[in-house]
Design an enzyme around this catalytic site. Sequence first.
Site, PDB file in Angstrom:
ATOM      1  N   GLU A   1     102.764  59.347  17.606  1.00  0.00           N
ATOM      2  CA  GLU A   1     102.583  60.359  16.558  1.00  0.00           C
ATOM      3  C   GLU A   1     103.852  60.553  15.715  1.00  0.00           C
ATOM      4  O   GLU A   1     104.684  61.405  16.011  1.00  0.00           O
ATOM      5  CB  GLU A   1     102.172  61.702  17.169  1.00  0.00           C
ATOM      6  CG  GLU A   1     101.926  62.783  16.127  1.00  0.00           C
ATOM      7  CD  GLU A   1     101.485  64.114  16.718  1.00  0.00           C
ATOM      8  OE1 GLU A   1     101.236  65.045  15.930  1.00  0.00           O
ATOM      9  OE2 GLU A   1     101.395  64.224  17.957  1.00  0.00           O
TER      10      GLU A   1
ATOM     11  N   LYS B   1      98.562  58.357  15.831  1.00  0.00           N
ATOM     12  CA  LYS B   1      98.212  59.701  15.355  1.00  0.00           C
ATOM     13  C   LYS B   1      99.121  60.041  14.172  1.00  0.00           C
ATOM     14  O   LYS B   1     100.161  60.659  14.329  1.00  0.00           O
ATOM     15  CB  LYS B   1      98.374  60.739  16.476  1.00  0.00           C
ATOM     16  CG  LYS B   1      97.990  62.152  16.051  1.00  0.00           C
ATOM     17  CD  LYS B   1      98.008  63.137  17.203  1.00  0.00           C
ATOM     18  CE  LYS B   1      97.676  64.551  16.717  1.00  0.00           C
ATOM     19  NZ  LYS B   1      97.566  65.534  17.825  1.00  0.00           N
TER      20      LYS B   1
END
Length: 337
Positions: A178, A220
């Site tokens: 992420e 992500k």
Amino acid sequence: MNQNTLQETAQAMVAPGRGLLAADESTGTIKKRFDKIGVENTEPNRQAYRDLLFTTPDFEKHTSGVILFEETLFQSSLAGQPFPKLLASKGVIPGIKVDAGAKPLPFGKPEETITEGLDGLRERLVKYREAGARFAKWRALITIGNGAPSYNAIQSNAHALGRYAALCQEAGIVPIVEPEVLMDGDNTAEVNEEVTTWILKETFQQLYFQNVLLEGIILKPNMIVSGIKCPTQAGVAEVAERTLRVLRRCVPSAVPGIAFLSGGQADELATAHLDAMNKIGNLPWKLTFSYGRALQAAAQKAWGGKNVEAGKAAHLHRARMNGLAALGKWDKSLEKA
């Protein structure tokens, strides 16, 4: 490292019409959420709230996995069943947030941070897997504005993401990678696109250097939106087009899926953006959601510490809306259903 297990888990995390519930708020973060609804931030209240989310009937139809905070991973439901076992019994994969939060980058710009938590991570991952976690999450924060981001911030955070991902796969845990470009500034969507391209290219370079199996990760990223202080906000179609352009340029087709963060977007807007991208289609990876506030805000408000059934209904509705968006089948009229 069992490559087949990693790939099977990653594929299950992005199963059609299902996405991830990010319920990994730290004790400090969830206090801010509870303060807004007048609920005291105690461990029993946090347990009761997570129990509400995980026992919502049929939420598993739209939810493939849940990212847990460490406290929650070792808690049990109000009925006495460990949360990881409860989720697994519904066909929902338990995951765990493993980073220790973002701290100021040494000798960097005041706004820039480096995510910490690598020390001792190898040992913690063994403990988390024994408790039932099958995937993990590590969040790197990239700021735009006042000359940021610097090369130091980009490279340092990308390197940490690579080291974290390699340790996860060594432990048989799928890493959610992420790199989040924050939407807090006054920058345009065009600037966001430039910065997101930079961090994604550097991140995948570091994943290569660390011998990370791309078929066994989930990305992500942020969507390419305007900063919240920008006077001109990009529309849904522009966000979808810019985001897909960046992903096509930066994300190898070996990656099984992309689960977007909502990044502070309004609930319905985050759903609309995801739906617009899936309606464009013809993509090498599956696009789904990994939302926190965009899935939980309505449930928290409806619950208010007292009304469990209203909280579950609100949770299920948002999960269903985002499940449809992950298929490109959402429509604004469905929000009134």
